[in-house]
Design an enzyme around this catalytic site. Structure first.
Site, PDB file in Angstrom:
ATOM      1  N   HIS A   1      -5.951 -16.166  21.421  1.00 21.35           N
ATOM      2  CA  HIS A   1      -5.270 -16.149  22.711  1.00 21.35           C
ATOM      3  C   HIS A   1      -5.700 -14.962  23.570  1.00 21.35           C
ATOM      4  O   HIS A   1      -6.072 -15.129  24.733  1.00 21.35           O
ATOM      5  CB  HIS A   1      -3.757 -16.115  22.508  1.00 21.35           C
ATOM      6  CG  HIS A   1      -2.995 -16.110  23.796  1.00 21.35           C
ATOM      7  ND1 HIS A   1      -2.801 -17.252  24.546  1.00 21.35           N
ATOM      8  CD2 HIS A   1      -2.408 -15.098  24.492  1.00 21.35           C
ATOM      9  CE1 HIS A   1      -2.128 -16.945  25.632  1.00 21.35           C
ATOM     10  NE2 HIS A   1      -1.869 -15.653  25.634  1.00 21.35           N
TER      11      HIS A   1
ATOM     12  N   HIS B   1      -8.375 -12.193  27.964  1.00 18.48           N
ATOM     13  CA  HIS B   1      -8.264 -10.873  28.585  1.00 18.48           C
ATOM     14  C   HIS B   1      -9.378  -9.920  28.156  1.00 18.48           C
ATOM     15  O   HIS B   1      -9.190  -8.712  28.214  1.00 18.48           O
ATOM     16  CB  HIS B   1      -6.914 -10.245  28.231  1.00 18.48           C
ATOM     17  CG  HIS B   1      -5.736 -11.044  28.673  1.00 18.48           C
ATOM     18  ND1 HIS B   1      -5.335 -11.124  29.992  1.00 18.48           N
ATOM     19  CD2 HIS B   1      -4.866 -11.814  27.976  1.00 18.48           C
ATOM     20  CE1 HIS B   1      -4.280 -11.897  30.085  1.00 18.48           C
ATOM     21  NE2 HIS B   1      -3.970 -12.332  28.883  1.00 18.48           N
TER      22      HIS B   1
ATOM     23  N   LYS C   1      -7.561 -19.598  36.262  1.00 16.28           N
ATOM     24  CA  LYS C   1      -6.694 -18.515  35.791  1.00 16.28           C
ATOM     25  C   LYS C   1      -6.366 -17.707  37.037  1.00 16.28           C
ATOM     26  O   LYS C   1      -7.175 -16.885  37.497  1.00 16.28           O
ATOM     27  CB  LYS C   1      -7.423 -17.666  34.747  1.00 16.28           C
ATOM     28  CG  LYS C   1      -6.638 -16.479  34.223  1.00 16.28           C
ATOM     29  CD  LYS C   1      -5.614 -16.859  33.170  1.00 16.28           C
ATOM     30  CE  LYS C   1      -5.005 -15.602  32.548  1.00 16.28           C
ATOM     31  NZ  LYS C   1      -4.009 -15.881  31.529  1.00 16.28           N
TER      32      LYS C   1
END
Length: 250
Positions: free
Chosen positions: A156, A171, A222
């Site tokens: 994730h 990220h 995103k």
């Protein structure tokens, strides 16, 4: 620089986070080891593309693969199914790659610091084996997002996932660079920050190590994501591990 936390850092997790930054000896240097082109800024709700070119101009490949933690991190990025709802099958080779990455992490100061910090706080046992198990369970133990064993912390945060035609997580600057180079990521501009108490926006520059951007991954938007740029894998793993296991107590 010592990897042992001070009494002040044990009393204030924010100071511990600052110390981790100082301990990141293998951080890439902007303009020397990599370069980015931020281009246009935008609001979170703006969908127009403000960046016709890629975010990354270059990353020094030779240096990247000469650092064991970076090389081991790279090997993990193709171990996951992008779509949630599909159970991950972890092969023996992938288990070995996870172990190799953790073993390399254990040799670095940011990880050694967090190990000692969490041990002092009673969050893990005193042995290396105890802390390796904590790292494994935090980052590689599978959990349910839509179905059994379809996600993990590492997938994730660092790799990214797709759910309901939207990009989730994602990220990490290394994954961003690699996917952008493959043509899978469309950088759409940096998200303008707002300075509190001031009536104007403060745009980031190419030397900043923390940026907030908008992008699309294989066509899935995103709208906003923040990521460190140039930070080592050990720094990010150490910082997020500290936040996960101690942040609620601070």
């Amino acid at each position: 620089m010592s990897a042992a936390p001070t009494a002040e850092e044990l009393a204030d997790v924010r100071k511990a986070c600052s110390r981790l930054w100082d301990l990141d000896e293998q951080r890439f240097v902007p303009g020397q080891d990599y370069a980015i082109d931020l281009q246009g800024g935008k609001r979170v709700f703006t969908r127009a593309d403000a960046a016709p070119a890629n975010l990354f101009k270059f990353v020094k490949k030779d240096k990247f693969f000469s650092i064991p933690t970076y090389k081991a991190f790279y090997a993990l990025l193709d171990n996951y199914e992008k779509e949630t709802g599909h159970a991950e099958v972890v092969t023996r080779q992938e288990e070995q790659e996870n172990s190799t990455f953790i073993n390399e992490l254990m040799k670095t100061k940011p990880i050694q610091y967090v190990q000692r910090y969490l041990c002092c706080k009673g969050k893990c046992g005193s042995s290396d084996a105890d802390f390796k198990r904590l790292l494994h369970d935090t980052w590689f133990k599978m959990y349910r997002r839509e179905t059994k064993n379809d996600s993990s912390g590492f997938e994730h945060v660092f790799v990214g996932e797709s759910r309901d035609n939207q990009t989730k997580g994602f990220h990490n600057w290394i994954q961003f660079f690699l996917e952008e180079r493959k043509g899978n990521v469309d950088y759409r501009g940096f998200v303008l920050p707002r300075k509190r108490g001031r009536g104007h926006d403060a745009a980031p520059d190419e030397n900043d190590h923390l940026i907030t951007v908008q992008f699309a991954w294989e066509g899935e938007l995103k709208p906003v994501t923040s990521m460190f740029v140039g930070a080592s894998p050990e720094f990010e793993i150490a910082l997020y591990t500290l936040a996960f296991h101690y942040g609620d107590d601070s």
